[in-house]
Design an enzyme around this catalytic site. Structure first.
Site, short mmCIF file in Angstrom:
data_model
loop_
_atom_site.label_atom_id
_atom_site.label_comp_id
_atom_site.label_asym_id
_atom_site.label_seq_id
_atom_site.Cartn_x
_atom_site.Cartn_y
_atom_site.Cartn_z
N GLU A 81 0.81 -1.20 0.00
CA GLU A 81 0.00 0.00 0.00
C GLU A 81 0.85 1.26 0.00
OE1 GLU A 81 -1.88 -1.42 3.97
OE2 GLU A 81 -2.04 0.74 3.98
N CYS B 276 3.71 8.30 0.52
CA CYS B 276 4.28 7.41 1.53
C CYS B 276 4.32 6.02 0.92
CB CYS B 276 3.40 7.45 2.77
SG CYS B 276 3.91 6.25 4.01
N CYS C 153 6.33 -7.27 7.29
CA CYS C 153 7.44 -6.74 8.09
C CYS C 153 7.76 -7.74 9.19
CB CYS C 153 7.03 -5.40 8.70
SG CYS C 153 8.31 -4.61 9.70
N CYS D 210 6.64 -4.63 15.95
CA CYS D 210 6.19 -3.56 16.87
C CYS D 210 4.75 -3.85 17.31
CB CYS D 210 6.28 -2.20 16.19
SG CYS D 210 7.96 -1.76 15.74
N CYS E 85 1.55 -2.01 15.70
CA CYS E 85 1.52 -1.83 14.24
C CYS E 85 0.82 -2.98 13.54
CB CYS E 85 2.96 -1.70 13.75
SG CYS E 85 3.09 -1.46 11.98
N SER F 6 12.18 6.28 7.32
CA SER F 6 11.85 6.06 8.73
C SER F 6 12.28 4.66 9.15
CB SER F 6 10.34 6.21 8.90
OG SER F 6 9.97 5.95 10.24
N HIS G 116 9.16 6.35 20.24
CA HIS G 116 7.94 5.93 20.97
C HIS G 116 8.09 5.72 22.48
CE1 HIS G 116 6.44 5.75 16.98
NE2 HIS G 116 6.84 4.54 16.69
N CYS H 159 -0.72 2.25 9.31
CA CYS H 159 0.13 1.42 8.46
C CYS H 159 -0.39 0.00 8.36
CB CYS H 159 1.53 1.31 9.04
SG CYS H 159 2.24 2.86 9.42
N1 SAH Z 1 9.63 0.39 9.88
C1 SAH Z 1 9.77 1.81 9.82
C2 SAH Z 1 8.80 2.50 8.87
C3 SAH Z 1 7.39 2.06 8.82
S1 SAH Z 1 6.32 2.50 10.17
C4 SAH Z 1 9.68 2.42 11.21
O1 SAH Z 1 9.46 1.68 12.16
O2 SAH Z 1 9.91 3.61 11.35
C5 SAH Z 1 6.08 4.23 10.07
C6 SAH Z 1 5.78 4.88 11.40
O3 SAH Z 1 4.45 4.60 11.85
C7 SAH Z 1 6.69 4.43 12.51
O4 SAH Z 1 7.05 5.51 13.32
C8 SAH Z 1 5.81 3.46 13.27
O5 SAH Z 1 6.28 3.24 14.56
C9 SAH Z 1 4.48 4.18 13.19
N2 SAH Z 1 3.30 3.37 13.46
C10 SAH Z 1 3.06 2.09 13.17
N3 SAH Z 1 1.84 1.71 13.57
C11 SAH Z 1 1.28 2.80 14.12
C12 SAH Z 1 0.03 3.06 14.73
N4 SAH Z 1 -0.90 2.12 14.85
N5 SAH Z 1 -0.21 4.32 15.19
C13 SAH Z 1 0.72 5.29 15.05
N6 SAH Z 1 1.92 5.11 14.51
C14 SAH Z 1 2.20 3.87 14.04
#
Ligand code: SAH
Length: 351
Positions: A98, A111, A118, A122, A125, A197, A222, A339
């Site tokens: 996406e 984006c 992935c 996290c 996510c 990122s 975070h 995401c």
């Molecule tokens: N893997 C990379 C890039 C993809 S995620 C990274 O971790 O930075 C892009 C951003 O969205 C990251 O800061 C991630 O922590 C954040 N993110 C992921 N899921 C989220 C959610 N449910 N709410 C807010 N931010 C989120």
């Protein structure tokens, strides 16, 4: 895991000198490579068919020798709130990725995803819930920008690698993508308008620093203590905040580019006064910027969004301590904003 979708060379992942080299065996004049490159990376055509100043015979030879990556939109959603568009693209092997298109005052931003799925895990996510399918090729990252440009009919000026996937877990392909995206013979997006990122892969950050690119590095922080960060992000088990901050300092020293810290606020998890204080003492020595993002609730996860007051309070506290901070405007809230949500909701509907 292989990066090759097929045996043939992937033509859109080649730099101009590499393409010139490949074409030597075709006994065609040298300028052919430039013509091909221009069709793909400036005129953004989807297929050889459209390369009308090249002979049919030559186009056929290309078709036999190279794959030409093109993405097909499986689904497009448009936000009624702010015009944000979310695209679900099918790759040639059926994998889905996406991309999100956002219109800002300073230009249009896309984006993009760097992997199908992935493996970073996290806990807040949606992209990581089913693990990693595979790395995206440079051409598959580029095509997200190209296909969005074709479909919207508008020029893209900013690219953020913040979609599904961990870009530094797909390092070589990311680098080639950045080279092609910012190439003066291609779309020529300014390096300063590109953001990558990462969740914080320390060796990757150091390696990227040495490339001395002028892109912005965004670090998904975070949490400001090792313990809390470990409870949210498995990568924190591998690298401590101390190592991470040293890598960020190194990135700034090598590139002169200020780091952006991403901090997603979750109610009762990382949004208290003590969290802000820990964050201040952690990042105060660095030349940086903080992006606060009210966490986007994902139904499989039990994180709740911090309320407006908590977000404002957090921001004020940072500002009082001289830290540059913005609250990220939430775009496309009505269209599976977080995401990986669109890809996931589509996959769940499949038999
Ligand atoms: N893997 C990379 C890039 C993809 S995620 C990274 O971790 O930075 C892009 C951003 O969205 C990251 O800061 C991630 O922590 C954040 N993110 C992921 N899921 C989220 C959610 N449910 N709410 C807010 N931010 C989120």
């Amino acid at each position: 895991m292989s990066n090759k979708t097929e045996e043939k060379t992937d033509i859109k992942s080649l730099t101009l000198p590499q393409l010139q080299e490949e074409l030597k065996r075709f006994s065609e004049p040298a300028y052919r490579a430039g013509q091909l490159y221009e069709w793909m990376h400036r005129k953004l055509v989807a297929d050889y068919e459209e390369m009308t100043n090249l002979s049919k015979a030559f186009r056929e030879k290309c078709r036999e020798a190279f794959t030409c990556t093109t993405l097909h939109a499986v689904k497009v959603q448009e936000s009624r709130l702010d015009g944000t568009k979310k695209f679900l693209f099918a790759l040639s092997d059926g994998n889905l990725v996406e991309s999100v298109w956002m219109r800002y005052k300073h230009g249009n931003s896309v984006c993009i995803s760097s992997q199908a799925g992935c493996r970073m895990g996290c806990r807040f996510c949606a992209s990581t819930l089913d693990g990693l399918e595979r790395n995206l090729l440079p051409s598959e990252m580029l095509e997200q920008v190209y296909a969005v440009t074709r479909l919207t009919g508008e020029r893209v000026s900013n690219v953020v690698v913040m979609g599904t996937g961990e870009p530094l877990d797909n390092y070589e392909n990311l680098l080639r993508f950045l080279t092609l995206l910012t190439d003066e013979n291609g779309l020529h997006i300014s390096q300063r308008n590109v953001t990558v990122s990462t969740c914080g892969i320390v060796p990757g950050i150091r390696r990227l620093a040495e490339e001395r690119l002028q892109i912005t590095l965004a670090l998904s922080l975070h949490a400001a203590t090792d313990e809390k960060r470990r409870s949210m992000m498995p990568i924190a088990e591998r690298y401590s905040l101390d190592e991470l901050m040293r890598a960020c300092t190194y990135y700034f020293e090598k590139t002169g580019r200020r780091i952006t810290f991403e901090y997603s606020l979750a109610d009762g998890i990382n949004d208290a006064k003590e969290d802000a204080e820990a964050l201040i003492s952690l990042i105060k020595p660095l030349n940086c910027h903080v992006n606060l993002i009210p966490i986007n609730p994902v139904k499989e996860r039990n994180f709740r969004q911090s309320d407006r007051r908590a977000v404002e309070g957090f921001k004020n506290k940072l500002e009082k301590n001289g830290i540059n901070v913005t609250i990220r405007r939430e775009m496309g809230r009505d269209i599976d904003g977080a995401c990986g949500q669109l890809r996931r909701s589509h996959l769940m509907k499949q038999p």
